[in-house]
Scaffold this motif. Structure first.
Motif, short mmCIF file in Angstrom:
data_model
loop_
_atom_site.label_atom_id
_atom_site.label_comp_id
_atom_site.label_asym_id
_atom_site.label_seq_id
_atom_site.Cartn_x
_atom_site.Cartn_y
_atom_site.Cartn_z
N TYR A 88 0.71 13.92 8.01
CA TYR A 88 0.12 13.10 6.95
C TYR A 88 1.22 12.70 5.98
O TYR A 88 1.73 13.51 5.23
CB TYR A 88 -0.97 13.90 6.21
N TYR A 148 -6.47 9.16 12.16
CA TYR A 148 -6.32 9.19 10.70
C TYR A 148 -7.74 9.15 10.13
O TYR A 148 -8.57 8.37 10.60
CB TYR A 148 -5.53 7.96 10.23
N TYR A 179 -10.06 9.30 6.32
CA TYR A 179 -10.25 9.48 4.89
C TYR A 179 -11.76 9.54 4.65
O TYR A 179 -12.41 8.52 4.45
CB TYR A 179 -9.61 8.38 4.05
N ASP A 186 0.85 -1.20 0.00
CA ASP A 186 0.00 0.00 0.00
C ASP A 186 0.88 1.25 0.00
O ASP A 186 1.95 1.26 0.60
CB ASP A 186 -0.87 0.01 1.25
P1 P6P Z 1 -4.47 10.74 -0.93
C1 P6P Z 1 -1.98 5.47 -0.76
O1 P6P Z 1 -2.34 5.54 -2.12
C2 P6P Z 1 -3.25 5.35 0.04
O2 P6P Z 1 -3.95 4.20 -0.34
C3 P6P Z 1 -2.92 5.32 1.53
O3 P6P Z 1 -1.73 4.63 1.78
C4 P6P Z 1 -2.84 6.79 1.87
O4 P6P Z 1 -3.17 7.06 3.22
C5 P6P Z 1 -3.89 7.41 0.92
O5 P6P Z 1 -4.04 6.50 -0.16
C6 P6P Z 1 -3.41 8.74 0.38
O6 P6P Z 1 -4.47 9.22 -0.44
O7 P6P Z 1 -5.76 10.92 -1.68
O8 P6P Z 1 -4.41 11.61 0.32
O9 P6P Z 1 -3.23 10.90 -1.79
#
Ligand code: P6P
Length: 328
Positions: free
Chosen positions: A241, A259, A261, A121
């Motif tokens: 981040y 964290y 998203y 990842d």
């Molecule tokens: P963004 C990396 O592609 C990932 O899957 C995670 O490891 C990371 O936290 C996130 O996406 C980053 O996404 O949209 O902030 O670049």
């Protein structure tokens, strides 16, 4: 209950797994062996990553994965290595991977376990030398031993995971996992080629002052998330981040932080994948005294509907996640 005696820091992963196997009175060693196979794959990938700059495995591979993202060569190598290690180990009958649309059958139909994984990842960080990670979840199959695994084996839901963990390829390489009896951390010693117990029974702070999100998306965040971020700034919290989930998650686990998203108009279900990113990290989080939610329910209670489905995620220090959720 877990064994009363704490194992001394410095015990090898192999010895630790063997000693803790007694947590499972009826264990016949398959799960132990499966964990060893995962650790072996981690050692191999660790070597590939450290050589990345030298053998030109960075940069796009030209193909793209099921997510339509351009695949870095190391992504492909990591996926192949994990599949091979699990196939050869014999304890896993099927795999789902972020890199493959369909279920991967190992041919070991007699095996009792299936694995859901994100082999590498944060791969966009590879060629800028930022930490990256492997995330994995293990389920006991629900289909009869001897038959070919099916979707049902993978769609059991987060609370049916028998083990979950990650490998962080950072300034040092660490394997962190749980089998539901607390979280253990192992640090890799390159000179000996062994993982050594370095963090026994990891417990994360209930309160934290670190928040991790991509503030570039702030304008698209739900109002409650924006309000929470404003409160973090008023309190002079630290914004950290890395853009690599395993690295951000691990730092917050140790120091206390959140964290998230969240969903945005562009990504109405967020970005992270439920089966091999959110579920495993949520199991570790809960075992370490943290909380993991999609904004409305615990991540581990989400009913799975597809192998690669996404979920919004708010994960980390319990008080921080509670406050965030109360604003949504
Ligand atoms: P963004 C990396 O592609 C990932 O899957 C995670 O490891 C990371 O936290 C996130 O996406 C980053 O996404 O949209 O902030 O670049």
């Amino acid at each position: 209950t877990s064994n009363t005696y704490a194992l001394p820091v410095g015990v090898t992963l192999d010895r630790y797994i063997m000693r803790r196997q007694s947590d499972f009175p009826f264990a016949s060693g398959e799960l132990s062996q499966l964990l060893r196979d995962i650790a072996l794959a981690g050692k191999i990938i660790n070597k590939e990553i450290n050589r990345a700059g030298l053998i030109d495995v960075t940069g796009d591979y030209g193909s793209s994965n099921v997510q339509g993202e351009s695949q870095q060569k190391l992504d492909v190598i990591a996926n192949i290595r994990f599949i091979r290690a699990l196939k050869n180990g014999g304890e896993c009958c099927a795999i789902i991977s972020e890199e493959d649309e369909e279920i991967i059958y190992t041919g070991n139909d007699q095996a009792k376990y299936v694995v859901a994984m994100d082999p590498l990842d944060g791969s966009s960080n590879i060629d800028v030398n930022v930490s990256i990670g492997t995330i994995f979840a293990i389920y006991r199959r629900v289909t009869p031993v001897g038959s070919r695994a099916t979707l049902d084996d993978f769609m059991q839901g987060g609370r049916k995971q028998v083990a979950a963990g990650y490998i962080l390829y950072g300034s040092s390489t660490m394997l962190v996992y749980t089998t539901g009896h607390g979280v253990s951390g192992f640090t890799y010693d390159h000179s000996l080629g062994e993982f050594f117990l370095s963090h026994t029974d990891m417990r994360s702070p209930v309160k934290g002052s670190i928040y991790s999100c991509n503030e570039g998306n702030y304008t698209d965040y739900p109002a409650g998330v924006q309000a929470y971020i404003e409160r973090c700034k008023e309190r002079r919290y630290s914004a950290r981040y890395i853009g690599s989930l395993v690295a951000d998650f691990h730092r917050n686990l140790l120091k206390g932080g959140i964290y998230f998203y969240p969903p945005t108009p562009k990504a109405p279900k967020g970005k992270l994948r439920l089966l091999y990113e959110c579920y495993p990290l949520a199991m570790i989080a809960e075992q370490a005294g943290c909380r993991a939610s999609d904004g409305y329910q615990d991540i581990l209670d989400i009913e799975p509907a597809g192998l690669h489905q996404r979920s919004p995620i708010y994960i980390g220090a319990k008080d921080m996640v509670d406050e965030m959720i109360n604003r949504l």
